[in-house]
Write an enzyme that holds these catalytic residues in place. Sequence first.
Site, PDB file in Angstrom:
ATOM      1  N   GLU A 107       0.029   3.734   1.517  1.00 23.55           N
ATOM      2  CA  GLU A 107       0.311   4.341   2.910  1.00 23.55           C
ATOM      3  C   GLU A 107       1.662   3.994   3.717  1.00 23.55           C
ATOM      4  OE1 GLU A 107      -2.233   6.113   4.801  1.00 23.55           O
ATOM      5  OE2 GLU A 107      -3.539   6.092   3.212  1.00 23.55           O
ATOM      6  N   LYS A 143       1.487  -3.345   7.250  1.00 19.60           N
ATOM      7  CA  LYS A 143       1.722  -3.760   5.845  1.00 19.60           C
ATOM      8  C   LYS A 143       3.123  -3.479   5.282  1.00 19.60           C
ATOM      9  CE  LYS A 143      -2.161  -4.638   3.530  1.00 19.60           C
ATOM     10  NZ  LYS A 143      -2.218  -5.773   2.161  1.00 19.60           N
ATOM     11  N   TYR A 185      -2.449   0.327  10.335  1.00 17.10           N
ATOM     12  CA  TYR A 185      -2.593  -0.454   9.091  1.00 17.10           C
ATOM     13  C   TYR A 185      -1.057  -0.563   8.297  1.00 17.10           C
ATOM     14  CZ  TYR A 185      -3.941  -0.672   4.288  1.00 17.10           C
ATOM     15  OH  TYR A 185      -3.967  -1.229   2.865  1.00 17.10           O
ATOM     16  N   THR A 215       0.753  -1.319   0.130  1.00 17.71           N
ATOM     17  CA  THR A 215      -0.092  -0.023  -0.004  1.00 17.71           C
ATOM     18  C   THR A 215       0.855   1.228  -0.078  1.00 17.71           C
ATOM     19  OG1 THR A 215      -1.674   1.411   1.322  1.00 17.71           O
ATOM     20  CG2 THR A 215      -0.203  -0.232   2.741  1.00 17.71           C
TER      21      THR A 215
END
Length: 345
Positions: free
Chosen positions: A133, A158, A154, A131
């Site tokens: 992010e 990841k 999150y 991701t």
Amino acid sequence: MLISMKSEKRALITGVTGQDGSYLAELLLSKGYQVFGLVRRSSNNPFVRMPKEVHGKIEVLYGDLRDTSALERAVKTAMPDEVYNLAAQSDVGISFLVPEETVEINYYGLGRLVNAVLKVNPQARIYQASTSEMFGRTNPPQNEQSSFQPVSPYAEAKLKAHEDFVAGYREKHGVFISSGILFNHESPRRGEHFVTRKITISLSKIKLGLQESFELGNLDAKRDWGFAGDYVEAMWLMLQQEKPDDYVIATGETHSVRDFFVAASQAIGIDIHFEGSGLEEVAKTADGKVILRINPRFYRPNEVDALCGDASKALNVLKWKPKVNFTELVSMMAKSDLEACRKDI
């Protein structure tokens, strides 16, 4: 260089009932794959976002990334040529409320899956959904060489999965595992709790007189938004290469939440203007009706201010580029939700 594709390939998709899973299953079926989808048991219909013609053609296997034996059983049943790990606790905001669950699924879940594949069918190629992010506060544009500075549970989970089970297993065990560092991608099949669908659904209800107003958080947060249907093609292309690698998948354009709201309003014929500033800012219709207010409750504890991807590597190596632009994407979503709301009247 692409490898030749044999007929009757088999693919296992975790998270097949999500937005990306449904589009990927559709793509793989169109290419002649036999598709197996890993699904968690639920009291609700998990296939609500998947077209019936797609659901009817995939083979459903029940399991969970928390359950090693279920993963091994799924791999044994599918004996896939390709494994796509799309299952996740995918809500960044919710990850602040359930950090342990986020780590359990997004980090340990990938570890269990990769080890199950190595144990049962080590020749399978694996795709991991990473991701944007993970870049967090890294200044845009971000590419494969940019530093990672995650600011949410999150993103941290990841990134740890990326480091340990993608890069780590490639180097230590020679596993063919590629990761797509995907920037925000949306569609009419996006979960309703995401801000983009919240906007398109709320505006559709306002248009039809079913709702008066709604609230959002930070209107100035900027994201690189693309179409999920385009992005799953990049996933597939990654597993057709001679060597595994990591690829940023993005449009290279940024738009704010405010831009998305304005574009969605225009797409379904709502004339709006903004008044005020900060937490007092509101959006009004031409007749002065307030349809949007700001609520600080929807601000994240740590906000990623701007994400913008540089997908040059994907263009050069995969020969991939997005087909749907921002305006087309927002219009597609807004008009789809307007039609769905009409049917519910």
